[in-house]
Design an enzyme around this catalytic site. Sequence first.
Site: not given
Ligand code: UDP
Length: 328
Positions: A36, A73, A76, A91, A140, A188
């Site tokens: 955080g 919390a 993730s 955790n 997770y 992400h």
């Molecule tokens: N993704 C991608 N390139 C990146 C990060 C993510 O192609 O550098 C793709 C990932 O394979 C998924 C989508 O984007 O299909 C969303 O991924 P993210 O990690 O944002 O969220 P998740 O769906 O895993 O919770």
Amino acid sequence: MAILVCGGAGYIGSHMVAQLLEKGEEVVVLDNFQKGHHDSLLGGKLYSGDLRDDAILHKVFTENNIDAVIDFAADSLVGESVTEPLKYFENNIGSTINLLKAMRDYKVKKIVFSSTAATYGEPDNIPILEDDRTFPTNPYGESKLAVEKILKWCDNAYGIKYTALRYFNAAGAHISGKIGEDHRPESHLIPLILQVALGQREKIMIFGDDYDTEDGTCVRDYVHVTDLANAHLLAVERLRRGEDSVICNLGNGKGFSVKEVIETTRKVTGLKIKAEMAPRRAGDPAVLIASSDKAKNILGWAPKYDSLQTIIETAWQWHKGHPDGYVK
Ligand code: UDP
């Protein structure tokens, strides 16, 4: 009466705190600041500490008149959870058990719990319904599903009513531009694409273009973080009315492929944004889209920022204004 937000200095937690303050609620935040950020907190009474520490929980519950708890919390990172499962079980499950013990002891009977679409694993049907099969493909998701089950039995034994909200892909940033997403490391899609737009990263890697989807890339349901926060607020209000425990999905019911997200980001930023194909990322389902009918019917939830363009515009506003995130 105050609402305790655990993990309130995180991405979704900080937007929750902002929303509660806007509604005039009394807010107490507990965060261990492992992930955080102090600067993400726009107000509230802050306690710095870990949910696994009984002393801090005792202090929080004795010094405040807590009416309801919202629990964000958790660790993730899906990939990390696969290599360090015990960290995640210890955790994510351990801290919620400790919190529930304190709630039992201090007779606090309402909790909104941050769950995830990862509880479903590889879905059988699209859109995904809450009573579809749950078969997580990573620790997770397994840890969050375990907590959902623990909540059920705590309701049964102690009358603690819960709402578990299974988020799809949280994205976007507060409309004010003051708070947003700052994960370290960042994994992400949208913030990574925006790092390319800012010149901090050379290109975005597209993880797989051989999925069984229209353009071959993975499809996800992106939902604005403020809409997520609003669903929690509605869930607290519903529990205050004495309603029963429930599990709800939170998504927009619309899916966008990785290529569509990149294309929309190019449109929003007006920049080229280099993208390159890469192999699939382990454990990624091809398509995840929520049915959020239950949240709409039961909570009265109506997402406000439900277009991908708006979601990316708000994220871009935050990243442009804070290219280094929350500076430590
Ligand atoms: N993704 C991608 N390139 C990146 C990060 C993510 O192609 O550098 C793709 C990932 O394979 C998924 C989508 O984007 O299909 C969303 O991924 P993210 O990690 O944002 O969220 P998740 O769906 O895993 O919770």
